[in-house]
Design a protein around this motif. Structure first.
Motif, short mmCIF file in Angstrom:
data_model
loop_
_atom_site.label_atom_id
_atom_site.label_comp_id
_atom_site.label_asym_id
_atom_site.label_seq_id
_atom_site.Cartn_x
_atom_site.Cartn_y
_atom_site.Cartn_z
N ASP B 89 3.59 8.07 6.33
CA ASP B 89 4.28 6.96 7.01
C ASP B 89 5.71 7.35 7.38
O ASP B 89 6.17 7.05 8.48
N ARG B 93 7.31 7.51 11.11
CA ARG B 93 8.53 6.79 11.50
C ARG B 93 9.56 7.73 12.12
O ARG B 93 10.24 7.37 13.08
N PHE B 113 -4.10 3.37 12.23
CA PHE B 113 -3.22 3.07 11.10
C PHE B 113 -2.25 1.96 11.52
O PHE B 113 -1.64 2.01 12.59
N MET B 115 0.67 1.06 11.04
CA MET B 115 2.09 1.22 11.34
C MET B 115 2.36 1.71 12.77
O MET B 115 3.49 1.61 13.23
N TYR B 119 5.62 0.26 14.33
CA TYR B 119 6.78 1.07 14.73
C TYR B 119 7.03 0.96 16.23
O TYR B 119 8.18 0.99 16.67
N ALA B 221 -0.96 11.54 -0.58
CA ALA B 221 -1.56 10.30 -1.10
C ALA B 221 -3.08 10.35 -1.17
O ALA B 221 -3.68 9.67 -2.01
N ALA B 227 -1.01 8.65 -4.17
CA ALA B 227 -0.51 7.53 -3.34
C ALA B 227 0.70 6.87 -3.98
O ALA B 227 1.51 6.25 -3.29
N ARG B 230 4.57 8.35 -3.04
CA ARG B 230 5.20 8.24 -1.70
C ARG B 230 5.86 9.55 -1.31
O ARG B 230 7.08 9.64 -1.16
#
Lengths: 362, 362
Positions: B89, B93, B113, B115, B119, B221, B227, B230
């Motif tokens: 993630d 980003r 996914f 995100m 994003y 993860a 997971a 992080r």
């Protein structure tokens, strides 16, 4: 593909340390260089929590609600006033992510935490630093200067660590309230960085309902002795915090940090005991230094400045195999001062003895 | 202070889950809902590493250089091709932070996914999703459709998880190379998300020198079963990665995650063993489901789709007290399919037995 990059990244002055280099610290020396809390009594508590962690925290994705409730209780706020972040650094970055467009104006103090100038460049802000002046009592920044600078620049964001670092200086709550009131007029967001709470006990957290233009950044790295967990939080009015949560990554922080902090929040007493022990260490260190004729500054973080004056060179030579610390500052307002992270009396004593011996012999 | 917020944050469709709610999972059920790796044999290895961690990792700031070297060795790259991130993630980003200005065009697949759409909104991008079609063999997206979409939109960024999630679909390396070549013409950055590596072994990491417009996101993860730490990384051409490091926060990830991964990288064999065990579990589960007449999809992540057809309702009823899984999808291309994170044969067996018993009785 450089042509695709956001423009601020092409600013050659946006420089960062080389990630391929590390400076491993050996156990032979006392680490008083990074303002960590290495209090051995606190480490007993945290070690014990680490040993009790359920290994499933390694393999599962985080659930944060319970920790939000515990931090809300400890800070006397509510979960909707809070967002967990990777250290106070994460809370600081959020302020730039939430408010700063390229070309916006930012005021930060100088010298200050390294990331304020970095984030200003990263997000393409124009910065108008408030420079501390040198004075007999250490770095100085008057309320008048701050207010007139804000009124002149009318910045989007004003970053004010309280206590500030590396200066160790503070503004009183009544002065901060005046700043906040002026910043409402200038439509300025104020980021109060309280990384050193509760080494310095006064806090702006109680002002979140009165001042919707203020956000407070906190960390568990300093007083709580948990620099290795990268966990902190921002506190603010729920109307602002709700937008901060829109910027949340998939998960705020790691499961292991959350699981650890859920347990650690039940041991706030151990943190307060540690703050007391380190403050006693600071007092001891200051008195000893003063008795040797060295000047010490009044500082409010977990660090202490001392000026060894003409003896600086020989004292650095004596200490170099025993303790890591910051020997000097390039910034005018702290030039000639050495900075030590504070530690317990027991751990300060051998350092003090070395300095005393050198002064007696030398 | 809303008038001060960056404009994308005012987009009402930028919504995130409520941080004040958690869905604690009880030990009575098998957790196959989040594509974690809960392989008990791998957990033995990771538990043992956890118990050996030096408690000083809790209280000290991170040093990352050694972990960069170890990941470089394992990925057959160099430290200057890498940046550590909070999970894949964080690597995703970074692509938005590095390249996306408000109004830029982004292509991502759909469904994908969660995100990617988040994003896109957070950074104010215009999105042009590539929607998977429903087919007899599951979600379908042809190379022709991808290439013509890229040529039409000429996006700043193309996000391509490989395998994709929740579809479980993959593109072959030769097809990805055609995409990358087209994206050089359209001046498009390509983010290849390899979160499921090495459940799916093929990788684009070897292409970083040939294609400077590509970045690969990875995480510990999934296959590594971590997971809760992080931690992940982005791999790319050093010319791009050097700019990613300009976006680095104060510290990439926590000391505890770094210390853990430094040790864990010496146990890659345990990760590969786990991937093998879970893949055997997947094969077993698929064969049993097929023998009951249920349709299973060919998936390349650590999850498996099965269509219980007319028996879906009664099977969900039977399983609901025993296992957490995704019952169905609102997306057309996966509608009617249930998704289970894959686990070992031993852990799958009671689930399979419940389904078999119900089908025999029902």
């Amino acid at each position: 593909m450089n042509s695709n990059l956001r423009k601020p990244l092409l600013d050659p002055s946006l420089e960062r340390p080389d990630w391929q280099k590390s400076t491993p610290r050996t156990n032979e020396k006392l680490w008083l260089d990074k303002n960590e809390n290495l209090d051995p009594y606190l480490l007993e508590v945290t070690s014990s929590i680490l040993s009790e962690l359920n290994p499933m925290t390694l393999s599962t994705y985080p659930e944060c609600a319970e920790l939000y409730r515990k931090i809300a209780k400890w800070t006397n706020t509510s979960p909707d006033s809070l967002i967990l972040t990777p250290g106070s650094d994460g809370a600081i970055r959020l302020a730039f992510e939430a408010f700063i467009n390229e070309g916006d104006s930012v005021i930060h103090t100088l010298p200050t935490f390294a990331m304020y100038p970095v984030y200003s460049k990263m997000f393409g802000a124009k910065t108008y630093p408030l420079v501390y002046e040198k004075s007999e009592d250490g770095p100085k920044l008057t309320l008048e200067k701050i207010l007139s600078h804000i009124n002149e620049i009318k910045p989007k964001l004003f970053c004010l660590p309280n206590p500030d670092s590396p200066t160790g200086t503070v503004l009183e709550l009544k002065d901060i309230k005046r700043i906040l009131a002026v910043c409402i007029e200038t439509n300025t967001i104020v980021l109060i960085d309280e990384a050193y709470h509760p080494f310095y006990e006064d806090t702006c957290v109680g002002l979140i309902h009165e001042f919707k233009n203020m956000i407070v950044a906190r960390t568990f790295a300093k007083a709580w002795g948990l620099a290795g967990l990268r966990i902190g939080y921002a506190v603010g009015n729920p109307e602002i915090i709700k937008f901060y949560h829109k910027l949340r990554p998939m998960y705020e922080v790691s499961t292991i940090s959350i699981a650890f902090m859920e347990k650690m929040m039940d041991h706030a007493d151990a943190m307060y005991d540690s703050v007391r022990r380190l403050s006693e260490g600071k007092k001891y260190f200051c008195e000893e230094m003063k008795s040797l004729g060295f000047k010490v500054l009044k500082t409010h973080g977990n660090f202490q400045h001392v000026s060894f004056g003409n003896s600086a060179e020989k004292i650095h030579e004596v200490l170099k195999n025993h303790v890591l610390y910051r020997e000097d500052f390039k910034e005018e307002c702290l030039s000639g001062y050495s900075r030590f992270s504070i530690t317990t009396i027991e751990k300060f004593r051998p350092i003090v003895d070395l300095i005393k011996k050198e002064m007696k012999n030398g």
